[in-house]
Scaffold this motif. Structure first.
Motif, PDB file in Angstrom:
ATOM      1  N   LYS A 208      15.684  21.678 -32.614  1.00  0.00           N
ATOM      2  CA  LYS A 208      15.645  20.219 -32.536  1.00  0.00           C
ATOM      3  C   LYS A 208      16.425  19.715 -31.332  1.00  0.00           C
ATOM      4  CE  LYS A 208      16.778  15.920 -34.925  1.00  0.00           C
ATOM      5  NZ  LYS A 208      17.408  15.399 -33.681  1.00  0.00           N
ATOM      6  N   ASP A 209      17.595  20.301 -31.097  1.00  0.00           N
ATOM      7  CA  ASP A 209      18.398  19.879 -29.950  1.00  0.00           C
ATOM      8  C   ASP A 209      17.693  20.216 -28.641  1.00  0.00           C
ATOM      9  OD1 ASP A 209      20.477  18.798 -31.441  1.00  0.00           O
ATOM     10  OD2 ASP A 209      21.495  20.712 -31.631  1.00  0.00           O
ATOM     11  N   TYR A 221       7.500  23.021 -29.430  1.00  0.00           N
ATOM     12  CA  TYR A 221       8.277  24.140 -28.901  1.00  0.00           C
ATOM     13  C   TYR A 221       8.687  25.155 -29.965  1.00  0.00           C
ATOM     14  CZ  TYR A 221       8.312  21.368 -24.713  1.00  0.00           C
ATOM     15  OH  TYR A 221       7.893  20.665 -23.616  1.00  0.00           O
ATOM     16  N   ARG A 222       8.189  24.991 -31.177  1.00  0.00           N
ATOM     17  CA  ARG A 222       8.496  25.956 -32.230  1.00  0.00           C
ATOM     18  C   ARG A 222       7.884  27.309 -31.856  1.00  0.00           C
ATOM     19  NH1 ARG A 222       7.445  22.961 -36.092  1.00  0.00           N
ATOM     20  NH2 ARG A 222       9.565  22.441 -36.745  1.00  0.00           N
ATOM     21  N   ASN A 246      15.580  28.225 -26.559  1.00  0.00           N
ATOM     22  CA  ASN A 246      15.456  27.877 -27.976  1.00  0.00           C
ATOM     23  C   ASN A 246      16.199  28.950 -28.749  1.00  0.00           C
ATOM     24  OD1 ASN A 246      14.731  27.537 -30.648  1.00  0.00           O
ATOM     25  ND2 ASN A 246      12.527  27.734 -30.312  1.00  0.00           N
ATOM     26  N   PRO A 247      17.402  28.670 -29.248  1.00  0.00           N
ATOM     27  CA  PRO A 247      18.208  29.737 -29.866  1.00  0.00           C
ATOM     28  C   PRO A 247      17.554  30.362 -31.086  1.00  0.00           C
ATOM     29  CG  PRO A 247      19.153  27.580 -30.319  1.00  0.00           C
ATOM     30  CD  PRO A 247      18.062  27.358 -29.320  1.00  0.00           C
ATOM     31  N   GLU A 248      16.679  29.613 -31.755  1.00  0.00           N
ATOM     32  CA  GLU A 248      16.046  30.139 -32.957  1.00  0.00           C
ATOM     33  C   GLU A 248      14.992  31.188 -32.619  1.00  0.00           C
ATOM     34  OE1 GLU A 248      14.726  26.779 -35.242  1.00  0.00           O
ATOM     35  OE2 GLU A 248      16.662  25.752 -35.009  1.00  0.00           O
ATOM     36  N   ALA A 249      14.137  30.913 -31.642  1.00  0.00           N
ATOM     37  CA  ALA A 249      13.091  31.872 -31.264  1.00  0.00           C
ATOM     38  C   ALA A 249      13.664  32.996 -30.404  1.00  0.00           C
ATOM     39  CB  ALA A 249      11.971  31.158 -30.525  1.00  0.00           C
TER      40      ALA A 249
END
Length: 403
Positions: A208-209, A221-222, A246-249
């Motif tokens: 989100k950020d 951007y997911r 993107n820290p999650e991906a």
């Protein structure tokens, strides 16, 4: 009477000419008398940020009545290696002792930015005791956030990289500096053009950020590990590009995947000055992937699983991917096939014509003055082929590499 009339017209004309000259020579575009005071306030604020002067910065702010204390901008940017920080007042909307200022913030990171980064900002102000004060500063409407809008920025300096993060430990940021540092010499070895040889990596707290930094919906951007922001257009100077992670991906990738991602994005930074509106996305993304995978030993079957599945299932693409095929919000499988097909097109050029011809082809396309005919002319002049022949060769290459 007639003589007096001519004199009046002469005076009026003289005044009109003077006003025209003044307006054409940099007259204040903000007519409110307070504009000069606000400009001086913003200048003092900018100098305080650059000098890390807490007292001077504090004298530019005041808490609005009944409002919480504004975020401490100076504390949030203190670790940044700032070379410049400047506000340019664009407009001022004043009602009595309150005002809203629209400003352009221009800042540059020392040792990394040759051109300033710009950001549209909105500042609310109040006047007390004959002085104007900032009561809040935020991104302008429809403008993306800056990293410091999300919290205190931590900084890790690598050999070739500057990693800036919010909400991450120093160890986590160092974990990105390593592959970013390795990406720079890898790109230098693949791309013969001149560029700064340095990268700035931004690591927000969450997906989100990241989307907020881009001023875009999260859905777009997911699953995307990183993107590069900056101005394309062949200006010849190195713009203030940023790699956004993107820290999650990114976090779920293995070591090789992380390295490929950062090398891919660094290739975009290096080729930015030679990428223009004439450059199709299959070439810019395919070239970046070619650089990313270059030297890793990954085969086409390993690195293009989605396209291989399609080819083996009888769905061989009939044409190179169009720009719209690279939309992040579309079907993930189709997106993967587009990237894989673009990569294999560039890999084919390097295999059959040579790596130098690939980089020459990239430059030739980007130097074209418009999209129409850019690829066709570069195919003719650099690779001595035609779009039809090139597409046929690419389709044959897909069959042989992925079958």
């Amino acid at each position: 009477m007639a003589g007096g009339g001519r004199g009046s017209w002469a005076v009026a004309l003289c005044v009109a000419l003077c006003l025209a000259v003044l307006s054409g020579c940099g007259a204040d575009p903000v007519p409110d008398a307070a504009a000069g005071d606000v400009r001086r306030l913003l200048d003092r604020r900018a100098h305080a940020v650059l000098d890390r002067d807490e007292q001077a910065y504090g004298r530019t702010e005041r808490r609005a009545a009944g409002a919480p204390r504004p975020p401490d901008l100076l504390a949030r940017v203190r670790a940044l290696p700032l070379d410049s920080w400047e506000y340019r007042l664009k407009s001022l909307d004043r009602t009595g002792a309150r005002a809203t200022a629209s400003a352009e913030l221009r800042y540059r990171l020392k040792g990394h930015d040759r051109a300033p980064r710009t950001a549209a900002r909105t500042l609310t102000l109040e006047r007390h005791g004959g002085q104007w004060y900032v009561t809040s500063e935020r991104p302008a409407r429809q403008a993306g956030e800056q990293l410091w809008d999300q919290g205190r920025v931590a900084v890790v300096r690598g050999r070739h990289s500057l990693v800036l993060g919010v909400g991450h430990s120093t160890a986590e940021l160092r974990g990105l500096a390593g592959p970013a540092d390795r990406a720079v010499p890898a790109v230098r070895d693949a791309w013969p053009g001149a560029w700064a040889g340095k990268v700035v990596v931004l690591v927000p707290r969450s997906l989100k950020d990241m989307a907020d930094l881009l001023g875009a919906p999260v859905s777009g951007y997911r699953g995307i590990a990183a993107v590069t922001t900056g101005e394309a257009g062949g200006s010849g100077r190195a713009p203030a590009d940023r790699i956004l992670v993107n820290p999650e991906a990114y976090g779920i990738l293995g070591d090789l995947g992380k390295q490929v991602v950062l090398t891919h994005e660094t290739a975009h930074v290096a080729t930015r000055a030679h990428t223009s509106d004439a450059t199709p996305l299959w070439l810019s993304e395919g070239f970046a992937d070619w650089v990313g995978y270059r030297g890793t030993g990954r085969t086409a079957r390993q690195a293009a699983p989605e396209l291989r599945r399609a080819v083996r299932g009888g769905s061989l693409p009939g044409a190179l991917p169009e720009d719209e095929d690279f939309g992040f919000a579309g079907d993930a499988g189709r997106l993967a096939q587009s990237y894989e097909g673009a990569w294999l097109a560039c890999r084919m050029i390097a295999d059959r014509w040579g790596e130098r011809r690939l980089t020459d082809f990239y430059r030739a396309v980007g130097e074209h003055d418009r999209r129409a005919g850019a690829v066709r002319d570069a195919l003719r002049d650099v690779l001595h082929t035609t779009p039809r022949d090139f597409t046929a060769r690419w389709r044959t290459y897909l069959r042989s590499e992925l079958g």
